[in-house]
Design a protein around this motif. Structure first.
Motif, PDB file in Angstrom:
ATOM      1  N   ASN A 334     -22.122   2.361   2.834  1.00 33.29           N
ATOM      2  CA  ASN A 334     -20.767   1.783   2.810  1.00 33.29           C
ATOM      3  C   ASN A 334     -20.241   1.574   1.393  1.00 33.29           C
ATOM      4  OD1 ASN A 334     -18.495   0.825   4.278  1.00 33.29           O
ATOM      5  ND2 ASN A 334     -19.083  -1.286   3.842  1.00 33.29           N
ATOM      6  N   LYS A 335     -20.782   2.334   0.426  1.00 36.66           N
ATOM      7  CA  LYS A 335     -20.455   2.095  -0.983  1.00 36.66           C
ATOM      8  C   LYS A 335     -19.431   3.132  -1.465  1.00 36.66           C
ATOM      9  CE  LYS A 335     -23.873   0.870  -3.448  1.00 36.66           C
ATOM     10  NZ  LYS A 335     -25.143   0.889  -4.232  1.00 36.66           N
ATOM     11  N   LEU A 336     -18.280   2.661  -1.925  1.00 31.73           N
ATOM     12  CA  LEU A 336     -17.208   3.515  -2.430  1.00 31.73           C
ATOM     13  C   LEU A 336     -16.940   3.173  -3.892  1.00 31.73           C
ATOM     14  CD1 LEU A 336     -14.941   5.604  -1.979  1.00 31.73           C
ATOM     15  CD2 LEU A 336     -13.481   3.705  -1.208  1.00 31.73           C
ATOM     16  N   THR A 337     -17.083   4.175  -4.755  1.00 32.47           N
ATOM     17  CA  THR A 337     -16.821   3.990  -6.185  1.00 32.47           C
ATOM     18  C   THR A 337     -15.357   4.286  -6.470  1.00 32.47           C
ATOM     19  OG1 THR A 337     -19.083   4.592  -6.769  1.00 32.47           O
ATOM     20  CG2 THR A 337     -17.436   4.741  -8.511  1.00 32.47           C
ATOM     21  N   VAL A 338     -14.720   3.426  -7.261  1.00 34.48           N
ATOM     22  CA  VAL A 338     -13.327   3.609  -7.648  1.00 34.48           C
ATOM     23  C   VAL A 338     -13.245   3.535  -9.168  1.00 34.48           C
ATOM     24  CG1 VAL A 338     -10.943   2.878  -7.332  1.00 34.48           C
ATOM     25  CG2 VAL A 338     -12.612   2.478  -5.504  1.00 34.48           C
ATOM     26  N   PHE A 339     -13.003   4.679  -9.786  1.00 35.51           N
ATOM     27  CA  PHE A 339     -12.778   4.718 -11.233  1.00 35.51           C
ATOM     28  C   PHE A 339     -11.314   4.383 -11.528  1.00 35.51           C
ATOM     29  CE2 PHE A 339     -16.480   7.427 -10.729  1.00 35.51           C
ATOM     30  CZ  PHE A 339     -17.269   7.101 -11.819  1.00 35.51           C
ATOM     31  N   GLY A 340     -11.063   3.974 -12.763  1.00 37.04           N
ATOM     32  CA  GLY A 340      -9.693   3.685 -13.186  1.00 37.04           C
ATOM     33  C   GLY A 340      -9.246   2.268 -12.906  1.00 37.04           C
ATOM     34  N   ALA A 341     -10.156   1.419 -12.414  1.00 41.66           N
ATOM     35  CA  ALA A 341      -9.770   0.058 -12.050  1.00 41.66           C
ATOM     36  C   ALA A 341      -9.365  -0.778 -13.263  1.00 41.66           C
ATOM     37  CB  ALA A 341     -10.911  -0.632 -11.302  1.00 41.66           C
ATOM     38  N   HIS A 388      -9.435   6.701  -9.015  1.00 37.76           N
ATOM     39  CA  HIS A 388     -10.174   7.891  -8.569  1.00 37.76           C
ATOM     40  C   HIS A 388     -11.259   7.456  -7.601  1.00 37.76           C
ATOM     41  CE1 HIS A 388     -12.672  11.336  -8.379  1.00 37.76           C
ATOM     42  NE2 HIS A 388     -13.542  10.967  -9.278  1.00 37.76           N
ATOM     43  N   PHE A 389     -11.176   7.953  -6.355  1.00 42.97           N
ATOM     44  CA  PHE A 389     -12.089   7.563  -5.289  1.00 42.97           C
ATOM     45  C   PHE A 389     -13.208   8.592  -5.174  1.00 42.97           C
ATOM     46  CE2 PHE A 389      -7.973   5.790  -4.567  1.00 42.97           C
ATOM     47  CZ  PHE A 389      -8.229   4.475  -4.206  1.00 42.97           C
ATOM     48  N   PHE A 390     -14.456   8.097  -5.001  1.00 43.55           N
ATOM     49  CA  PHE A 390     -15.633   8.953  -5.175  1.00 43.55           C
ATOM     50  C   PHE A 390     -16.803   8.344  -4.414  1.00 43.55           C
ATOM     51  CE2 PHE A 390     -19.244   9.887  -8.274  1.00 43.55           C
ATOM     52  CZ  PHE A 390     -19.363  11.235  -7.963  1.00 43.55           C
ATOM     53  N   THR A 391     -17.497   9.158  -3.600  1.00 47.55           N
ATOM     54  CA  THR A 391     -18.664   8.651  -2.867  1.00 47.55           C
ATOM     55  C   THR A 391     -19.978   9.096  -3.489  1.00 47.55           C
ATOM     56  OG1 THR A 391     -18.497  10.496  -1.290  1.00 47.55           O
ATOM     57  CG2 THR A 391     -17.460   8.406  -0.661  1.00 47.55           C
ATOM     58  N   ASN A 392     -19.918   9.592  -4.707  1.00 43.49           N
ATOM     59  CA  ASN A 392     -21.085   9.910  -5.537  1.00 43.49           C
ATOM     60  C   ASN A 392     -21.619  11.318  -5.280  1.00 43.49           C
ATOM     61  OD1 ASN A 392     -22.989   9.403  -7.562  1.00 43.49           O
ATOM     62  ND2 ASN A 392     -23.296   7.307  -6.843  1.00 43.49           N
ATOM     63  N   THR A 393     -22.418  11.775  -6.232  1.00 46.54           N
ATOM     64  CA  THR A 393     -23.025  13.094  -6.128  1.00 46.54           C
ATOM     65  C   THR A 393     -24.233  13.047  -5.193  1.00 46.54           C
ATOM     66  OG1 THR A 393     -24.364  12.648  -8.082  1.00 46.54           O
ATOM     67  CG2 THR A 393     -22.287  13.819  -8.425  1.00 46.54           C
ATOM     68  N   HIS A 394     -24.806  14.215  -4.938  1.00 45.47           N
ATOM     69  CA  HIS A 394     -25.930  14.335  -4.000  1.00 45.47           C
ATOM     70  C   HIS A 394     -26.650  15.644  -4.291  1.00 45.47           C
ATOM     71  CE1 HIS A 394     -22.900  16.883  -2.117  1.00 45.47           C
ATOM     72  NE2 HIS A 394     -22.107  15.825  -2.052  1.00 45.47           N
ATOM     73  N   GLU A 395     -27.703  15.900  -3.547  1.00 42.33           N
ATOM     74  CA  GLU A 395     -28.548  17.060  -3.827  1.00 42.33           C
ATOM     75  C   GLU A 395     -27.843  18.392  -3.550  1.00 42.33           C
ATOM     76  OE1 GLU A 395     -29.308  15.643   0.372  1.00 42.33           O
ATOM     77  OE2 GLU A 395     -29.116  14.741  -1.623  1.00 42.33           O
ATOM     78  N   ASP A 396     -26.713  18.372  -2.839  1.00 42.76           N
ATOM     79  CA  ASP A 396     -25.985  19.605  -2.539  1.00 42.76           C
ATOM     80  C   ASP A 396     -24.836  19.864  -3.516  1.00 42.76           C
ATOM     81  OD1 ASP A 396     -27.473  20.135  -0.103  1.00 42.76           O
ATOM     82  OD2 ASP A 396     -26.428  18.406   0.731  1.00 42.76           O
ATOM     83  N   TYR A 397     -24.647  18.971  -4.465  1.00 41.43           N
ATOM     84  CA  TYR A 397     -23.542  19.093  -5.419  1.00 41.43           C
ATOM     85  C   TYR A 397     -23.620  20.425  -6.179  1.00 41.43           C
ATOM     86  CZ  TYR A 397     -20.871  18.207  -9.713  1.00 41.43           C
ATOM     87  OH  TYR A 397     -20.011  18.305 -10.778  1.00 41.43           O
ATOM     88  N   HIS A 398     -22.523  21.185  -6.140  1.00 39.81           N
ATOM     89  CA  HIS A 398     -22.406  22.470  -6.840  1.00 39.81           C
ATOM     90  C   HIS A 398     -23.516  23.449  -6.438  1.00 39.81           C
ATOM     91  CE1 HIS A 398     -19.349  21.754 -10.316  1.00 39.81           C
ATOM     92  NE2 HIS A 398     -18.927  21.262  -9.162  1.00 39.81           N
TER      93      HIS A 398
END
Length: 555
Positions: A334-341, A388-398
């Motif tokens: 349930n964790k949502l990262t928000v940049f630019g705050a 900027h809304f972001f749920t983080n990177t993961h093992e499938d990124y790129h």
């Protein structure tokens, strides 16, 4: 209303080929997004069209005048040698000189790099023996060629390893290395190595040209209904492109297979379409106008958003805020990262209020940084508060494994709902007599991810992403190709760049005694130094040359 996951499944289908900028798949994706905007009843924002078109480099192609001759021996184009797609066109004749693995600094302690290459054609080996993977900076032929150009070489010949294939110009999008550059393989490579050690004379003709293709941002407008506020804008954006079949940027560089980019960023585009659909169906309408933008070229360096910021369809100075969604399809814990705050004084209160109104509130991680590797940076560089809304990177990124079946459909819908409610909070409801639209106070320099900003709840030092290596300067480059040097969008607060006096709008043309022709030259020059080094930086500022001195830091 189409569920966001359905949009992801379409955009991340193999048939779209990974949506690489300028490709048929990217064009198909743009048409799909435009059709969804049209179906939602939105207005085209680009002079009667939903598409904002601009040219980008889509690779390179060989011309008809290529030749390579050494001491009377002609070598066969396409079989024994070929120009690199980044090679500078032209003809040069000069003495060959053998430079082992190159003229840049290297950790390799076997034969030292050649120092005197001025006026000669440099011959070097492919790769970097000091790198276990062979993919280091010093292994890159573009780096070798750029450094050789800086040392005054007439041209460069890269000898490929046993069994290596000749490079393809069609996929090369990097700028010119400023000297003719070719790759040689097989028995010809051995012959050229011997000729270079003997100081034989060679003539090299290179005929390479850029292949230009059209790229598309998709832009749709929901007009505001308040006569006093309709001229003000809230922008909601997401990038629609991905990596195509891999290559540069892929974390599976040896796999030339489709990279569907379901999370990066079919998820953000799907959320954008969901927000647009929901807001367009609202009966009362909004006081301020809302502009929906699906960018292309983010993976190449924010090309689409930078183009929009430089050539806006609607007045950029009437833009109140920009909300960006990039990789919002993998909500975990349930964790949502928000940049630019930290880019507006009011963001903490506004985000907290809207989150508290959700049926299920998010655990928010609010970070102040207004700059970052996504499209919101292009707008913060123009003095616009951003999120900027972001749920983080993961093992499938790129990687090719970033596919639709790994998307959290419920989380994606919830994030779309949160952003929808934020837009309503920012734009105001037109028919509500008590409505008071939000006023945002820009905070400049919210670009230091290591400095907490008081009053922004949810910040946690251990939640901040850590990345990077080597020396740190703290500049925010404009990633779009430029005719000269590297233009800065801004500099990070408290960084060596800020302490040296660099600022947004400066164009870096010299760094540490090296000419800076483009972003690659800048990157190479920076990485040739160590933290603690004092370097002289030459910039163009308002047409005048300014010389500054910076002490490089560490990340």
């Amino acid at each position: 209303m189409t569920p966001p996951l359905s949009h992801v499944r379409y955009l991340a289908d193999d048939a779209l080929g990974g949506r690489e900028v300028g490709s048929p798949g990217a064009s198909c994706a743009a048409d799909y997004v435009a059709a969804q905007f049209r179906q939602a009843g939105l207005q085209p924002a680009a002079s009667g069209s939903f598409l904002q078109t601009f040219p980008v480099r889509g690779g390179s192609q060989l011309g008809g005048d290529n030749g390579f001759e050494v001491s009377g021996t002609q070598y066969t184009l396409g079989e024994e040698w070929i120009p690199y797609g980044f090679a500078e066109p032209g003809q040069v004749t000069g003495e060959l000189v053998y430079g082992h693995y190159g003229v840049g600094e290297s950790e390799d302690s076997t034969p030292p790099p050649t120092e005197n290459v001025e006026g000669r054609i440099l011959v070097v080996e492919h790769g970097d023996p000091a790198s276990s993977t062979g993919r280091s900076l010093h292994a890159d032929p573009h780096f070798k060629a750029s450094v050789a150009a800086g040392q005054g070489a007439l041209g460069i010949v890269v000898l490929l390893g046993e069994g290596d294939e000749l490079p393809e110009a069609a996929s090369e999008e990097r700028p010119s290395s400023r000297v003719p550059a070719i790759a040689v393989r097989g028995s010809a490579a051995k012959a050229i190595r011997d000729a270079a050690r003997a100081g034989d004379v060679a003539t090299l003709r290179v005929d390479v040209e850029a292949r230009m293709v059209e790229a598309y941002n998709v832009a749709a407008l929901l007009p505001g209904r308040d006569p006093n506020l309709a001229g003000e804008l809230v922008i909601v954006g997401a990038h629609c492109d991905h990596l195509g079949y891999g290559g540069e940027g892929s974390l599976s560089p040896d796999e030339r297979v489709v990279h569907n980019g379901a999370d990066d960023n079919a998820s953000g585009t799907a959320a954008l379409l969901a927000v647009a659909s929901e807001l367009s169906r609202a009966k009362s309408g909004l006081a301020r106008s809302v502009l929906f933008l699906a960018f292309t070229g983010e993976e190449k360096g924010l090309w689409g958003s930078a183009h929009y910021a430089a050539s806006p369809l609607l007045p950029i100075d009437r833009t109140v805020a920009m909300l960006n969604m990039d990789m919002v399809g993998r909500l975990r814990e349930n964790k949502l990262t928000v940049f630019g705050a930290g880019t507006a004084e009011e963001w903490g209160d506004i985000i907290g209020k809207v989150n508290s109104q959700q049926a299920e509130t998010f655990q928010l991680v609010l970070l102040p940084d207004g700059y970052g590797p996504s499209d919101h940076s292009s707008f913060y560089g123009k003095g616009i508060p951003v999120l900027h809304f972001f749920t983080n990177t993961h093992e499938d990124y790129h990687r090719p494994s970033d596919d639709w079946d790994k998307i959290d459909a419920d989380g994606l819908s919830r994030i779309s709902g949160l952003v929808t409610d934020l837009v309503v909070e920012l734009a105001g409801e037109a028919e509500d007599p008590d409505t008071r639209v939000a006023t945002l106070t820009l905070v400049e320099g919210a670009g230091n991810p290591h400095a907490a900003r008081p009053g922004v709840p949810g910040e946690a030092e251990d939640e901040r992403p850590t990345r990077g290596y080597g020396p740190y300067l703290g500049t925010i480059p404009d990633m779009t190709p430029s005719d000269v040097g590297v233009r800065l969008t801004g500099v990070r607060e408290g960084s060596p760049a800020q302490r040296a006096g660099l600022r947004g709008g400066d164009v870096i043309v010299g760094f540490g005694g090296q000419e800076i022709s483009d972003l690659y030259a800048y990157t190479y020059a920076l990485r040739e130094h160590e933290p603690g080094d004092e370097v002289e930086i030459v910039v163009l500022r308002d047409g005048a040359k300014v010389i500054l001195t910076a002490v490089l830091g560490s990340r």
